[in-house]
Design an enzyme around this catalytic site. Structure first.
Site: not given
Length: 305
Positions: A101, A103, A261, A276
């Site tokens: 995906h 983000d 990723h 994150r």
């Protein structure tokens, strides 16, 4: 291949298609402007860069560094940060994002950059892989480029975790994981994005797909699946990926506009946590200059345009 950017900063290329390790930088909010510029140049060139030995960094330092790259977003459009409103815990207790995906593509304002810091690592496994969506597009046959250039797809947060049905879900989901998923889906978002968008800094064309895609617009369900698989498989060819084995003190920074990723879920029931921070991006633009369109949901609280 190693590039010496300055007296102290070096960039070690990790693969022909994606990835570099950067040495000689101590991340934080006090980095000199020329070092930030060098990091950004390396990021745009290699799509994801890795820095080791950042043991000094905490949430505040990670966020201060992010501000040097742009305006941080909230942690997530629907999920609240546990300790700080701009920091999202990628915590295995909430589930494992083990599918490819980009983000937060379910909103119109897709983040530009993501910064991920190791907090608690399993004794084995838990690597993360990245793929270069710009290179994947560049290597398409001309006929497929012509097709992809005109396609649009609907992305939605209700389709997170929908790709696989595993034994955990058949047997019942952990209460903490279910609570997290309920929060993830507490507000519904759907956005129409071009399948190919133009990178606002490099001018490259890149594929915009991943596991938030609900369907390709204008074709049947079966055709949508076939088109998605055809292009998605180009993105995730091993030659187009890099895989990072995390160690304490590691930080990964990636260009969210040109990558996907995948967090590899090969560490059994041991806890894995990385924090994150994302930097606000722009609304994607198609090769014809048309901006993505919100169908459901307003992400103004997540990041300003």
């Amino acid at each position: 291949m190693t590039a010496q950017l300055s007296d102290t900063v070096t960039v070690h290329r990790l693969g022909a298609g994606i990835g570099a390790r950067v040495d000689g930088v101590r991340l934080g909010g006090d980095l000199p402007a020329d070092t930030v510029a060098e990091l950004r140049a390396a990021l745009l060139a290699h799509k994801v860069v890795f820095l080791s030995g950042q043991h000094h960094l905490d949430d505040a330092g990670q966020l201060a560094f992010a501000r040097l790259l742009g305006e941080p977003t909230l942690a997530h459009p629907t999920v609240k940060g546990e300790q700080h409103e701009n920091v999202l815990a990628i915590d295995s207790r909430h589930g494992k994002a083990n599918s490819w995906h980009t983000d937060v593509t379910f909103v119109d304002r897709v983040p530009a950059i993501s910064i991920l810091r190791a907090v608690e690592l399993p004794p084995y496994g838990g690597n993360t892989a990245w793929a270069n969506t710009a290179r994947a597009y560049a290597e398409l046959p001309e006929a497929l480029k012509a097709l992809a250039d005109r396609l649009w797809a609907v992305h939605t947060n209700l389709y997170d975790y929908a790709a696989e049905v595993d034994e955990t879900r058949i047997g019942g989901i952990d209460v903490r994981e279910q609570t997290y998923r309920d929060e993830f889906e507490s507000l519904r978002y759907e956005t129409e994005h071009p399948v190919v968008h133009v990178h606002p800094e490099t001018g490259e064309r890149a594929l915009l797909l991943g596991h938030f895609v609900k369907r390709v617009i204008g074709v049947s369900t079966a055709e949508s699946r076939a088109i998605f698989d055809l292009l998605q498989n180009r993105i995730t060819r091993l030659e187009n990926t890099v895989r990072w084995q995390w160690s304490d003190g590691d930080v990964a920074i990636w260009d969210n506009r040109a990558t996907q990723h995948y967090g590899v879920a090969d560490y059994d029931d041991v806890r894995r946590r990385l924090n994150r921070v994302t930097v606000a991006g722009e609304v994607p633009v198609s090769v014809e200059g048309v901006r993505s369109t919100t169908v459901v949901g307003d992400a103004a609280h997540f990041s300003a345009l």
